[in-house]
Design a protein around this motif. Structure first.
Motif, PDB file in Angstrom:
ATOM      1  N   LYS A 196      72.016  61.478  26.629  1.00 30.50           N
ATOM      2  CA  LYS A 196      73.169  62.163  27.067  1.00 30.50           C
ATOM      3  C   LYS A 196      74.028  61.151  27.758  1.00 30.50           C
ATOM      4  O   LYS A 196      75.201  61.021  27.725  1.00 30.50           O
ATOM      5  N   LEU A 197      73.475  60.327  28.633  1.00 34.73           N
ATOM      6  CA  LEU A 197      74.107  59.287  29.586  1.00 34.73           C
ATOM      7  C   LEU A 197      74.991  58.286  28.525  1.00 34.73           C
ATOM      8  O   LEU A 197      75.902  58.085  28.713  1.00 34.73           O
ATOM      9  N   ALA A 198      74.266  58.062  27.506  1.00 31.11           N
ATOM     10  CA  ALA A 198      74.827  56.905  26.525  1.00 31.11           C
ATOM     11  C   ALA A 198      76.012  57.601  25.964  1.00 31.11           C
ATOM     12  O   ALA A 198      77.114  57.109  25.527  1.00 31.11           O
ATOM     13  N   ASP A 199      75.873  58.890  25.524  1.00 32.03           N
ATOM     14  CA  ASP A 199      76.995  59.752  24.754  1.00 32.03           C
ATOM     15  C   ASP A 199      78.280  59.737  25.552  1.00 32.03           C
ATOM     16  O   ASP A 199      79.526  59.573  25.296  1.00 32.03           O
ATOM     17  N   LEU A 200      77.873  60.020  27.086  1.00 34.84           N
ATOM     18  CA  LEU A 200      79.222  60.161  28.003  1.00 34.84           C
ATOM     19  C   LEU A 200      79.701  58.838  28.349  1.00 34.84           C
ATOM     20  O   LEU A 200      81.164  58.861  28.405  1.00 34.84           O
ATOM     21  N   SER A 201      79.139  57.951  28.311  1.00 35.35           N
ATOM     22  CA  SER A 201      79.550  56.435  28.425  1.00 35.35           C
ATOM     23  C   SER A 201      80.231  56.011  27.267  1.00 35.35           C
ATOM     24  O   SER A 201      81.565  55.391  27.233  1.00 35.35           O
ATOM     25  N   ASP A 202      79.865  56.284  26.147  1.00 31.02           N
ATOM     26  CA  ASP A 202      80.514  55.853  24.877  1.00 31.02           C
ATOM     27  C   ASP A 202      81.872  56.842  24.921  1.00 31.02           C
ATOM     28  O   ASP A 202      82.849  56.270  24.099  1.00 31.02           O
ATOM     29  N   LYS A 203      81.995  57.835  25.509  1.00 24.67           N
ATOM     30  CA  LYS A 203      83.176  58.699  25.486  1.00 24.67           C
ATOM     31  C   LYS A 203      84.223  58.411  26.441  1.00 24.67           C
ATOM     32  O   LYS A 203      85.261  58.869  26.624  1.00 24.67           O
ATOM     33  N   GLY A 204      83.834  57.086  27.367  1.00 27.75           N
ATOM     34  CA  GLY A 204      84.864  56.750  28.338  1.00 27.75           C
ATOM     35  C   GLY A 204      84.511  57.238  29.701  1.00 27.75           C
ATOM     36  O   GLY A 204      85.364  57.120  30.609  1.00 27.75           O
ATOM     37  N   ILE A 205      83.736  57.771  30.024  1.00 26.75           N
ATOM     38  CA  ILE A 205      83.302  58.806  31.203  1.00 26.75           C
ATOM     39  C   ILE A 205      82.767  57.439  31.992  1.00 26.75           C
ATOM     40  O   ILE A 205      81.352  57.150  31.861  1.00 26.75           O
ATOM     41  N   PRO A 206      83.166  56.883  33.266  1.00 26.05           N
ATOM     42  CA  PRO A 206      82.451  55.855  33.854  1.00 26.05           C
ATOM     43  C   PRO A 206      81.382  56.494  34.580  1.00 26.05           C
ATOM     44  O   PRO A 206      81.433  57.508  35.043  1.00 26.05           O
ATOM     45  N   ILE A 207      80.062  56.045  34.476  1.00 22.67           N
ATOM     46  CA  ILE A 207      78.817  56.366  35.308  1.00 22.67           C
ATOM     47  C   ILE A 207      78.487  55.010  35.931  1.00 22.67           C
ATOM     48  O   ILE A 207      78.043  54.074  35.523  1.00 22.67           O
ATOM     49  N   HIS A 208      77.952  55.686  37.304  1.00 28.51           N
ATOM     50  CA  HIS A 208      77.619  54.547  38.219  1.00 28.51           C
ATOM     51  C   HIS A 208      76.217  54.841  38.581  1.00 28.51           C
ATOM     52  O   HIS A 208      76.010  55.949  39.134  1.00 28.51           O
ATOM     53  N   PHE A 209      75.394  54.011  38.791  1.00 29.90           N
ATOM     54  CA  PHE A 209      73.908  54.317  39.135  1.00 29.90           C
ATOM     55  C   PHE A 209      73.272  53.227  40.366  1.00 29.90           C
ATOM     56  O   PHE A 209      73.615  52.133  40.167  1.00 29.90           O
ATOM     57  N   PHE A 210      73.117  54.005  41.159  1.00 30.90           N
ATOM     58  CA  PHE A 210      72.438  53.475  42.517  1.00 30.90           C
ATOM     59  C   PHE A 210      70.902  53.494  42.591  1.00 30.90           C
ATOM     60  O   PHE A 210      70.150  54.639  42.360  1.00 30.90           O
ATOM     61  N   VAL A 211      70.043  52.395  42.450  1.00 34.36           N
ATOM     62  CA  VAL A 211      68.615  52.448  42.267  1.00 34.36           C
ATOM     63  C   VAL A 211      68.005  53.118  43.734  1.00 34.36           C
ATOM     64  O   VAL A 211      68.717  53.129  44.768  1.00 34.36           O
ATOM     65  N   GLY A 212      67.027  53.971  43.447  1.00 30.68           N
ATOM     66  CA  GLY A 212      66.363  54.627  44.577  1.00 30.68           C
ATOM     67  C   GLY A 212      65.002  53.759  44.782  1.00 30.68           C
ATOM     68  O   GLY A 212      64.818  52.742  44.261  1.00 30.68           O
TER      69      GLY A 212
END
Length: 253
Positions: free
Chosen positions: A73-89
């Motif tokens: 799902k994250l790949a799908d959202l990213s491919d659709k142009g929605i920026p996703i930012h991840f901060f490691v925990g």
């Protein structure tokens, strides 16, 4: 970043997928994917503030198996142009470049400033910040040590991942289970950290995870600290509509 009319920015943290077992966390993974499906319609950007997985370690050619639905799902959202930012925990601090190469999701290892519609944010996972958390801070120095990571990488993945999963669940310094209760604003070390930051620079919002408690605390008349809670007990997330950041609870199955 300017947020288009009708769009929002979403924040989420602390899913701990894989804990206490992959089978037990599977319903939570499906619920999180349902949330991603729901916000897809109006998301200008999505911020994931760490501990998406209860344990994550990237070998040169191997990553822990599972979590196909959320990664897809994250790949799908990213491919659709929605920026996703991840901060490691503190549970997935051993991320390297897998998210960046496979999902086009930038990964941050330290808190970072962002500005949306002239509103300033200071965003991070929250572990090891402030005057407390001393036991974990010592442990993090070991885990972040390049030599320790090099040694761990020589373990066969079947052994290394199993050991890492065991430590993530059992070690209270890592899991933070004993810390997930509110003891008053004066004892919230992330609140103290934010107040110290405000002595040198203004931020409208400080957004963190790690505490597993949904919290909204005014630091002064113009600044607020928000902790996002988790996707284990609360299923809470942050929503910024361009003017105000609100904590909300995902109710759908």
């Amino acid at each position: 970043m300017n947020i288009p009319e009708g769009k929002k920015i979403y924040f989420s943290s602390d899913n701990h997928l894989g804990a206490p077992t992959a089978e037990a966390s599977f319903p939570r993974e499906k619920k999180f994917v349902a949330w991603l499906n729901e916000i897809e319609q109006d998301a200008a950007a999505i911020f994931l503030l760490g501990d998406l997985f209860d344990f994550w370690f990237e070998y040169k050619t191997v990553v822990p198996k599972g979590f196909v639905r959320v990664l897809g799902k994250l790949a799908d959202l990213s491919d659709k142009g929605i920026p996703i930012h991840f901060f490691v925990g503190n549970h997935d601090l051993w991320m390297r470049d897998y998210f960046e190469k496979e999902l086009n999701i930038p990964v941050y290892h330290k808190p970072k400033e962002f500005t949306f519609n002239n509103t300033t944010f200071f965003i991070g996972h929250g572990d090891g910040l402030g005057p407390g958390d001393k036991g974990y801070k010592r442990m993090k120095k070991v885990f972040a040590n390049k030599f320790f990571q090099w040694c761990f990488r020589w373990l066969h993945p079947d052994l290394g991942v199993r050991l890492g999963q065991y430590m993530s669940v059992k070690n209270k310094l890592i899991s933070g289970d004993e810390d997930a209760k509110f003891l008053g604003e004066e004892n919230e070390w992330l609140v103290q950290y934010c107040k110290r930051k405000l002595e040198t620079k203004h931020y409208d919002y400080f957004v963190f995870g790690h505490r597993h408690l949904p919290l909204e605390i005014d630091l002064n008349e113009k600044s607020r600290y928000t902790n996002l809670g988790d996707w284990i007990s609360y299923y809470t997330y942050g929503e910024f509509d361009g003017k105000v950041l609100s904590l909300k609870k995902f109710e759908s199955v």
